[in-house]
Design a protein around this motif. Structure first.
Motif, PDB file in Angstrom:
ATOM      1  N   HIS A  38       0.835  -1.206   0.000  1.00 41.64           N
ATOM      2  CA  HIS A  38       0.000   0.000   0.000  1.00 41.64           C
ATOM      3  C   HIS A  38       0.870   1.256   0.000  1.00 41.64           C
ATOM      4  N   PHE A  39       1.977   1.204   0.722  1.00 36.13           N
ATOM      5  CA  PHE A  39       2.921   2.322   0.681  1.00 36.13           C
ATOM      6  C   PHE A  39       3.441   2.536  -0.745  1.00 36.13           C
ATOM      7  N   ASN A  40       3.803   1.440  -1.408  1.00 34.05           N
ATOM      8  CA  ASN A  40       4.320   1.575  -2.774  1.00 34.05           C
ATOM      9  C   ASN A  40       3.240   2.085  -3.716  1.00 34.05           C
ATOM     10  N   ARG A  41       1.990   1.757  -3.424  1.00 35.30           N
ATOM     11  CA  ARG A  41       0.877   2.312  -4.216  1.00 35.30           C
ATOM     12  C   ARG A  41       0.854   3.831  -4.081  1.00 35.30           C
ATOM     13  N   ARG A  42       1.130   4.343  -2.904  1.00 35.67           N
ATOM     14  CA  ARG A  42       1.132   5.801  -2.716  1.00 35.67           C
ATOM     15  C   ARG A  42       2.297   6.440  -3.485  1.00 35.67           C
ATOM     16  N   VAL A  43       3.432   5.734  -3.568  1.00 35.03           N
ATOM     17  CA  VAL A  43       4.539   6.228  -4.385  1.00 35.03           C
ATOM     18  C   VAL A  43       4.113   6.283  -5.851  1.00 35.03           C
ATOM     19  N   LEU A  44       3.458   5.233  -6.312  1.00 32.88           N
ATOM     20  CA  LEU A  44       3.003   5.180  -7.703  1.00 32.88           C
ATOM     21  C   LEU A  44       2.010   6.291  -8.001  1.00 32.88           C
ATOM     22  N   GLU A  45       1.166   6.615  -7.041  1.00 35.06           N
ATOM     23  CA  GLU A  45       0.160   7.661  -7.257  1.00 35.06           C
ATOM     24  C   GLU A  45       0.799   9.015  -7.531  1.00 35.06           C
ATOM     25  N   GLU A  46       2.019   9.222  -7.050  1.00 33.50           N
ATOM     26  CA  GLU A  46       2.710  10.471  -7.350  1.00 33.50           C
ATOM     27  C   GLU A  46       3.028  10.596  -8.837  1.00 33.50           C
ATOM     28  N   SER A  47       3.099   9.468  -9.544  1.00 34.57           N
ATOM     29  CA  SER A  47       3.400   9.520 -10.979  1.00 34.57           C
ATOM     30  C   SER A  47       2.207   9.988 -11.810  1.00 34.57           C
ATOM     31  N   VAL A  48       1.038  10.060 -11.208  1.00 29.95           N
ATOM     32  CA  VAL A  48      -0.135  10.577 -11.924  1.00 29.95           C
ATOM     33  C   VAL A  48      -0.540  11.948 -11.390  1.00 29.95           C
ATOM     34  N   ASN A  49       0.297  12.533 -10.559  1.00 27.99           N
ATOM     35  CA  ASN A  49       0.031  13.863 -10.009  1.00 27.99           C
ATOM     36  C   ASN A  49       0.357  14.916 -11.065  1.00 27.99           C
ATOM     37  N   PRO A  50      -0.639  15.613 -11.608  1.00 31.65           N
ATOM     38  CA  PRO A  50      -0.369  16.603 -12.662  1.00 31.65           C
ATOM     39  C   PRO A  50       0.454  17.786 -12.178  1.00 31.65           C
ATOM     40  N   GLY A  51       0.631  17.910 -10.864  1.00 32.91           N
ATOM     41  CA  GLY A  51       1.438  18.997 -10.342  1.00 32.91           C
ATOM     42  C   GLY A  51       2.925  18.771 -10.489  1.00 32.91           C
ATOM     43  N   HIS A  52       3.321  17.561 -10.822  1.00 32.97           N
ATOM     44  CA  HIS A  52       4.737  17.253 -11.009  1.00 32.97           C
ATOM     45  C   HIS A  52       5.131  17.395 -12.478  1.00 32.97           C
ATOM     46  N   PRO A  53       6.350  17.814 -12.771  1.00 32.37           N
ATOM     47  CA  PRO A  53       6.838  17.828 -14.155  1.00 32.37           C
ATOM     48  C   PRO A  53       6.850  16.404 -14.721  1.00 32.37           C
ATOM     49  N   ALA A  54       6.845  16.309 -16.040  1.00 29.56           N
ATOM     50  CA  ALA A  54       6.732  15.003 -16.707  1.00 29.56           C
ATOM     51  C   ALA A  54       7.823  14.031 -16.280  1.00 29.56           C
ATOM     52  N   LEU A  55       9.078  14.476 -16.314  1.00 27.26           N
ATOM     53  CA  LEU A  55      10.170  13.570 -15.953  1.00 27.26           C
ATOM     54  C   LEU A  55      10.144  13.193 -14.477  1.00 27.26           C
ATOM     55  N   GLU A  56       9.638  14.081 -13.644  1.00 30.52           N
ATOM     56  CA  GLU A  56       9.510  13.757 -12.224  1.00 30.52           C
ATOM     57  C   GLU A  56       8.463  12.658 -12.034  1.00 30.52           C
ATOM     58  N   ARG A  57       7.418  12.693 -12.841  1.00 33.85           N
ATOM     59  CA  ARG A  57       6.400  11.643 -12.770  1.00 33.85           C
ATOM     60  C   ARG A  57       6.978  10.306 -13.227  1.00 33.85           C
ATOM     61  N   VAL A  58       7.822  10.347 -14.250  1.00 35.92           N
ATOM     62  CA  VAL A  58       8.493   9.118 -14.685  1.00 35.92           C
ATOM     63  C   VAL A  58       9.394   8.592 -13.570  1.00 35.92           C
ATOM     64  N   ARG A  59      10.027   9.505 -12.873  1.00 32.94           N
ATOM     65  CA  ARG A  59      10.918   9.110 -11.780  1.00 32.94           C
ATOM     66  C   ARG A  59      10.146   8.383 -10.679  1.00 32.94           C
ATOM     67  N   PHE A  60       8.971   8.881 -10.324  1.00 35.06           N
ATOM     68  CA  PHE A  60       8.170   8.209  -9.302  1.00 35.06           C
ATOM     69  C   PHE A  60       7.736   6.818  -9.783  1.00 35.06           C
ATOM     70  N   LEU A  61       7.395   6.707 -11.056  1.00 33.94           N
ATOM     71  CA  LEU A  61       7.044   5.391 -11.611  1.00 33.94           C
ATOM     72  C   LEU A  61       8.231   4.445 -11.508  1.00 33.94           C
ATOM     73  N   SER A  62       9.403   4.955 -11.824  1.00 39.10           N
ATOM     74  CA  SER A  62      10.617   4.135 -11.739  1.00 39.10           C
ATOM     75  C   SER A  62      10.904   3.712 -10.304  1.00 39.10           C
ATOM     76  N   ILE A  63      10.699   4.627  -9.360  1.00 43.98           N
ATOM     77  CA  ILE A  63      10.930   4.299  -7.949  1.00 43.98           C
ATOM     78  C   ILE A  63       9.995   3.180  -7.505  1.00 43.98           C
ATOM     79  N   SER A  64       8.740   3.264  -7.919  1.00 42.99           N
ATOM     80  CA  SER A  64       7.788   2.223  -7.523  1.00 42.99           C
ATOM     81  C   SER A  64       8.196   0.865  -8.092  1.00 42.99           C
ATOM     82  N   ALA A  65       8.740   0.860  -9.307  1.00 45.44           N
ATOM     83  CA  ALA A  65       9.186  -0.394  -9.911  1.00 45.44           C
ATOM     84  C   ALA A  65      10.414  -0.945  -9.184  1.00 45.44           C
ATOM     85  N   ASN A  66      11.364  -0.075  -8.854  1.00 48.57           N
ATOM     86  CA  ASN A  66      12.553  -0.507  -8.115  1.00 48.57           C
ATOM     87  C   ASN A  66      12.175  -1.037  -6.730  1.00 48.57           C
TER      88      ASN A  66
END
Length: 318
Positions: free
Chosen positions: A38-66
């Motif tokens: 569930h914690f990792n789900r919250r990390v993933l949710e940051e990748s769909v936050n429109p307030g973040h720049p595009a590459l930052e959203r990719v970074r959150f997606l990558s963190i959730s995968a790692n």
């Protein structure tokens, strides 16, 4: 003071325990592994936050995968070890190791599906800001020529497809390595064949191509670039087969791609040798002859004409 505190604690416990079954029920606990997911789900949710720049959203997606990689390497591995040893002791939340694995698999399946869906959306968002991830079918003629040169000189000599068959032990798969698993069908008789191809860790997963006229950054993945080369030398080769050969070449007896070609100049001859090696194993009876005990050189002599017929057909435009 210590005595007074002990009395207070005892009285508080006494007040809760008789009046509520929740005081002793496993339901009062949240499973540790599911809580982490569930914690990792919250990390993933940051990748769909429109307030973040595009590459930052990719970074959150990558963190959730790692994070998920580490979760399986450490926590899931530990639970599987308990199941393997027959341990059925329940965790504080009332679940056996086997029951935890079932819930973990269900939760991770949903999480991984969402990761892939978000990645597809992020590709479109990246394109809007000038970062384009190109599929092999979408590269221009100029880009294809550049990719082929880059592939021949920097990637081809490092690829090592490995056969999965009864004649060889199962190949070692390194942790956190990028390995492509292939399920192939031999053209001659439809016989299923399996293989792995390891992508060396020192090769960048994304290849940056020359800048486009509009200034956009154009990237292609390593596996997409690998699938582009075969068709140039063998225009009659079916597209699906060309991709399979690009990932599944080399002599199965040694498990080494381009074993004799890798030490020479990396040009068309090297690619031809790789294609011949793939045809030998996928379109002839070579493997069966070896399994029957025929010496390697005799087996190669026996199927040489079969290889020539396939290559001649593929050299003609489709």
């Amino acid at each position: 003071m210590e005595s007074a505190q002990a009395i207070v604690i005892t009285e508080q416990v006494a007040d809760v325990a008789p009046g509520s079954a929740m005081g002793t029920s496993p339901e009062r606990f949240i499973n540790r592994e599911l809580s982490w997911l569930h914690f990792n789900r919250r990390v993933l949710e940051e990748s769909v936050n429109p307030g973040h720049p595009a590459l930052e959203r990719v970074r959150f997606l990558s963190i959730s995968a790692n994070n998920l990689d580490e979760f399986f390497m450490v926590r899931v591995a530990g639970i599987k070890a308990q199941v393997r040893e027959g341990i059925a002791e329940r965790s504080p939340d009332g679940l056996t190791p086997a029951e935890q694995l079932v819930l973990i698999n269900e939760t991770v399946s949903t999480l991984a599906t969402d990761q892939q869906a978000i990645w597809r959306d992020l590709r479109g968002i990246l394109a809007e800001v000038g970062i384009v991830l190109v599929d092999g079918r979408d590269v221009s003629k100029t880009e294809r020529a550049w990719i082929e040169d880059h592939f021949l000189h920097n990637i081809f000599p490092l690829l090592t497809p490995l056969a999965i068959d009864p004649a060889h032990p199962f190949p070692f798969i390194p942790s956190l390595g990028f390995t492509v698993a292939l399920h192939l069908a031999r053209v001659s008789d439809g016989k299923p064949m399996n293989a792995l191809i390891r992508m060396p860790g020192k090769i960048d997963r994304f290849i940056r191509m020359p800048a486009a006229k509009d200034g956009a950054v154009r990237l292609i993945t390593l596996e997409q670039a690998t699938g582009l080369l075969i068709g140039r030398l063998f225009p009659g080769c079916p597209p699906q087969r060309a991709t399979a050969i690009s990932r599944h070449t080399g002599t199965r007896g040694s498990g080494r791609v381009g074993r004799s070609a890798a030490g020479r100049t990396l040009g068309p001859d090297a690619v031809t040798r790789a294609v011949i090696a793939s045809v030998r194993h996928e379109d002839t009876t070579y493997d069966e002859l070896l399994m029957a005990g025929l010496p390697r050189e005799q087996a190669r002599d026996r199927i040489r004409d079969d290889i020539d017929r396939v290559l001649e057909r593929w050299r003609r435009p489709a």
